[in-house]
Design an enzyme around this catalytic site. Structure first.
Site, PDB file in Angstrom:
ATOM      1  N   ASP A  33      21.529  47.635  34.523  1.00 39.44           N
ATOM      2  CA  ASP A  33      21.411  46.585  35.673  1.00 39.44           C
ATOM      3  C   ASP A  33      20.056  46.048  35.398  1.00 39.44           C
ATOM      4  O   ASP A  33      19.289  46.696  34.865  1.00 39.44           O
ATOM      5  CB  ASP A  33      21.656  47.439  37.048  1.00 39.44           C
ATOM      6  N   LEU A  70      30.740  44.539  34.462  1.00 39.40           N
ATOM      7  CA  LEU A  70      30.570  44.200  35.978  1.00 39.40           C
ATOM      8  C   LEU A  70      29.510  43.258  36.165  1.00 39.40           C
ATOM      9  O   LEU A  70      29.475  42.788  37.261  1.00 39.40           O
ATOM     10  CB  LEU A  70      30.587  45.400  36.804  1.00 39.40           C
ATOM     11  N   GLY A  72      26.348  40.804  36.702  1.00 33.16           N
ATOM     12  CA  GLY A  72      26.656  39.167  37.133  1.00 33.16           C
ATOM     13  C   GLY A  72      26.537  38.950  38.488  1.00 33.16           C
ATOM     14  O   GLY A  72      26.529  39.700  39.389  1.00 33.16           O
ATOM     15  N   ASN A 111      39.990  37.326  41.056  1.00 35.50           N
ATOM     16  CA  ASN A 111      41.152  36.536  41.563  1.00 35.50           C
ATOM     17  C   ASN A 111      40.521  35.294  41.801  1.00 35.50           C
ATOM     18  O   ASN A 111      41.199  34.110  41.736  1.00 35.50           O
ATOM     19  CB  ASN A 111      41.678  37.291  42.690  1.00 35.50           C
ATOM     20  N   HIS A 112      39.340  34.876  41.901  1.00 35.26           N
ATOM     21  CA  HIS A 112      38.963  33.778  42.003  1.00 35.26           C
ATOM     22  C   HIS A 112      38.964  32.753  40.950  1.00 35.26           C
ATOM     23  O   HIS A 112      38.717  31.503  41.013  1.00 35.26           O
ATOM     24  CB  HIS A 112      37.406  33.803  42.793  1.00 35.26           C
ATOM     25  N   TYR A 135      31.752  30.074  40.960  1.00 35.20           N
ATOM     26  CA  TYR A 135      31.824  31.705  40.466  1.00 35.20           C
ATOM     27  C   TYR A 135      33.172  31.773  40.024  1.00 35.20           C
ATOM     28  O   TYR A 135      33.152  32.243  38.781  1.00 35.20           O
ATOM     29  CB  TYR A 135      31.859  32.396  41.887  1.00 35.20           C
TER      30      TYR A 135
HETATM   31  P1  NAI Z   1      27.632  43.394  42.965  1.00 36.48           P
HETATM   32  O1  NAI Z   1      27.229  42.106  43.113  1.00 36.48           O
HETATM   33  O2  NAI Z   1      27.640  44.343  43.869  1.00 36.48           O
HETATM   34  O3  NAI Z   1      27.108  43.880  41.478  1.00 36.48           O
HETATM   35  C1  NAI Z   1      26.846  43.083  40.666  1.00 36.48           C
HETATM   36  C2  NAI Z   1      25.795  43.750  39.884  1.00 36.48           C
HETATM   37  O4  NAI Z   1      25.241  43.057  38.805  1.00 36.48           O
HETATM   38  C3  NAI Z   1      24.467  43.938  40.627  1.00 36.48           C
HETATM   39  O5  NAI Z   1      23.916  45.424  40.507  1.00 36.48           O
HETATM   40  C4  NAI Z   1      23.487  43.169  40.065  1.00 36.48           C
HETATM   41  O6  NAI Z   1      22.107  43.790  40.128  1.00 36.48           O
HETATM   42  C5  NAI Z   1      23.916  42.939  38.632  1.00 36.48           C
HETATM   43  N1  NAI Z   1      23.447  41.568  38.056  1.00 36.48           N
HETATM   44  C6  NAI Z   1      23.434  40.332  38.675  1.00 36.48           C
HETATM   45  N2  NAI Z   1      22.973  39.631  37.790  1.00 36.48           N
HETATM   46  C7  NAI Z   1      22.486  40.376  36.548  1.00 36.48           C
HETATM   47  C8  NAI Z   1      21.791  40.011  35.375  1.00 36.48           C
HETATM   48  N3  NAI Z   1      21.299  38.518  35.363  1.00 36.48           N
HETATM   49  N4  NAI Z   1      21.468  40.830  34.848  1.00 36.48           N
HETATM   50  C9  NAI Z   1      21.939  42.149  35.088  1.00 36.48           C
HETATM   51  N5  NAI Z   1      22.455  42.596  36.001  1.00 36.48           N
HETATM   52  C10 NAI Z   1      22.766  41.662  37.025  1.00 36.48           C
HETATM   53  O7  NAI Z   1      29.175  43.049  42.651  1.00 36.48           O
HETATM   54  P2  NAI Z   1      30.579  44.154  42.565  1.00 36.48           P
HETATM   55  O8  NAI Z   1      31.179  43.941  43.756  1.00 36.48           O
HETATM   56  O9  NAI Z   1      30.254  45.335  42.324  1.00 36.48           O
HETATM   57  O10 NAI Z   1      31.513  43.345  41.504  1.00 36.48           O
HETATM   58  C11 NAI Z   1      31.212  43.850  39.922  1.00 36.48           C
HETATM   59  C12 NAI Z   1      31.752  42.793  39.301  1.00 36.48           C
HETATM   60  O11 NAI Z   1      33.213  42.855  39.365  1.00 36.48           O
HETATM   61  C13 NAI Z   1      31.451  41.505  39.356  1.00 36.48           C
HETATM   62  O12 NAI Z   1      31.518  40.810  38.207  1.00 36.48           O
HETATM   63  C14 NAI Z   1      32.356  40.778  40.426  1.00 36.48           C
HETATM   64  O13 NAI Z   1      32.525  39.267  39.978  1.00 36.48           O
HETATM   65  C15 NAI Z   1      33.525  41.261  39.793  1.00 36.48           C
HETATM   66  N6  NAI Z   1      34.591  41.342  40.968  1.00 36.48           N
HETATM   67  C16 NAI Z   1      34.387  42.256  42.073  1.00 36.48           C
HETATM   68  C17 NAI Z   1      35.255  42.233  42.982  1.00 36.48           C
HETATM   69  C18 NAI Z   1      35.232  43.122  43.973  1.00 36.48           C
HETATM   70  O14 NAI Z   1      36.136  43.376  44.715  1.00 36.48           O
HETATM   71  N7  NAI Z   1      34.159  43.703  44.399  1.00 36.48           N
HETATM   72  C19 NAI Z   1      36.489  41.418  42.916  1.00 36.48           C
HETATM   73  C20 NAI Z   1      36.668  40.551  41.781  1.00 36.48           C
HETATM   74  C21 NAI Z   1      35.537  40.439  40.843  1.00 36.48           C
HETATM   75  C1  15L Z   2      35.601  38.794  44.241  1.00 36.11           C
HETATM   76  O1  15L Z   2      35.396  38.313  43.217  1.00 36.11           O
HETATM   77  C2  15L Z   2      34.151  39.069  44.719  1.00 36.11           C
HETATM   78  O2  15L Z   2      33.546  39.718  43.821  1.00 36.11           O
HETATM   79  C3  15L Z   2      34.311  40.056  45.821  1.00 36.11           C
HETATM   80  O3  15L Z   2      32.934  40.134  46.752  1.00 36.11           O
HETATM   81  C4  15L Z   2      35.162  39.988  46.823  1.00 36.11           C
HETATM   82  O4  15L Z   2      35.136  38.718  47.512  1.00 36.11           O
HETATM   83  C5  15L Z   2      36.705  39.791  46.066  1.00 36.11           C
HETATM   84  O5  15L Z   2      36.428  38.802  45.177  1.00 36.11           O
HETATM   85  C6  15L Z   2      37.834  39.241  47.013  1.00 36.11           C
HETATM   86  O6  15L Z   2      38.452  38.097  46.656  1.00 36.11           O
HETATM   87  O7  15L Z   2      38.083  39.905  47.898  1.00 36.11           O
END
Ligand code: NAI
Ligand code: 15L
Length: 266
Positions: A33, A70, A72, A111-112, A135
């Site tokens: 990260d 994950l 980003g 899903n987006h 996004y």
């Molecule tokens: P989050 O925002 O909590 O975690 C993302 C992590 O990526 C953070 O720890 C951040 O420091 C790191 N990060 C961001 N930019 C970076 C960079 N340039 N270089 C290195 N690290 C970087 O997101 P979350 O909820 O944990 O989601 C993880 C992945 O799953 C994301 O790619 C998100 O788009 C995808 N996702 C998540 C969903 C959810 O329900 N949580 C739904 C759909 C997709």
């Molecule tokens: C995503 O893609 C996001 O990373 C997460 O934060 C939620 O918003 C999720 O979709 C969602 O649609 O519930």
């Protein structure tokens, strides 16, 4: 069983939720990260890596035999941030993989990518993308990059259009979109174990009563989600009350993301 798995974005919400489950997949896990992670288990190591810096991504990818990507930007943000984290970041990851033995990649799509489809549509492997945010567009880029790297170089990827990975569903939309951490990890495991993966795109939801997505095109993976949002259904529907059928947040699968202003407009 993988020998060494790389988990990018390991400090985020999904990373924290799945870390304890990754022993099922790999002997060793390299967490990465751009922010520090201190609480390492005995099978974990940490590599600090900004995905927009190619050399750092190369160092993280070297020597691993599988990647869950994950890292980003995970919500709508100004384009400059999305460009760094999700466009340059995913490109750097695929280039690093191309030069380091092409480990399989599980790409956390969203899903987006399909958020402007209506909730009364059932989507499957032939449905078009209809991103609901910049996004979402960046996740479409990631999926397309995966397709190109497979056709051109044989790099295998499972792109998972994750619905909502949270400890429990938080609203009526998530009754359809909820994905448990355990179901996500079992899907990743199938992606790594499948004799031939190719380039596959699946919808990431648990075995929910409400369902907008049909994964029959990916039946070859043999993935069977075990969890369900159903146990919170009565409670959530009681709290939700009557929803406005003209509200885009209730019309479209992407929910509130479909109503967000362009980030450049403040
Ligand atoms: P989050 O925002 O909590 O975690 C993302 C992590 O990526 C953070 O720890 C951040 O420091 C790191 N990060 C961001 N930019 C970076 C960079 N340039 N270089 C290195 N690290 C970087 O997101 P979350 O909820 O944990 O989601 C993880 C992945 O799953 C994301 O790619 C998100 O788009 C995808 N996702 C998540 C969903 C959810 O329900 N949580 C739904 C759909 C997709
Ligand atoms: C995503 O893609 C996001 O990373 C997460 O934060 C939620 O918003 C999720 O979709 C969602 O649609 O519930």
């Amino acid at each position: 069983m993988l020998k060494t798995l790389l988990l990018t974005g390991a400090a985020g919400g999904v990373g924290k939720a799945i870390r304890p489950l990754l022993r099922e997949i790999a002997e060793k896990v390299v967490l990465s990260d751009m922010v520090d992670i201190a609480d390492l288990a005995s099978h974990e190591t940490f590599v600090k890596c900004d995905l927009s810096i190619r050399e750092e991504v190369d160092a993280a990818v070297a020597g691993v035999d599988g990647i869950i990507h994950l890292g980003g930007i995970s919500v709508e943000r100004p384009f400059e941030l999305i460009l760094k984290g999700n466009i340059e970041g995913v490109y750097n990851l695929y280039e690093a993989a191309r030069h380091n033995g092409q480990p399989r990649i599980i790409f956390a799509s969203s899903n987006h990518t399909i958020g402007f489809h209506r909730r009364d549509e059932k989507l499957d492997g032939n449905s078009s993308v209809r991103p609901d945010t910049l996004y979402g567009v960046s996740k479409c880029f990631g999926e397309n990059l995966a397709s190109f790297y497979f056709d051109k170089f044989g790099q295998e990827t499972l792109s998972v259009r994750i619905g909502s990975l949270t400890a429990k569903p938080q609203n009526s939309r998530m009754l359809a979109t909820w994905l448990s951490a355990q179901d996500f990890v079992s899907l990743c495991a199938r992606g790594f174990e499948a004799p031939r993966l190719g380039n596959a795109v699946v919808y990431g939801a648990s075995d929910n009563f409400e369902s907008w997505w049909d994964n029959s095109h990916a039946a070859f993976l043999g993935w069977k989600p075990r969890d369900s949002s159903a146990k919170w259904r009565a409670e959530i529907l009681a709290e939700a009350g009557k929803e406005d059928p003209t509200d885009p947040a209730h019309i479209y699968q992407g929910g509130g993301f479909t109503k967000l202003r362009h980030p450049a407009d403040g």
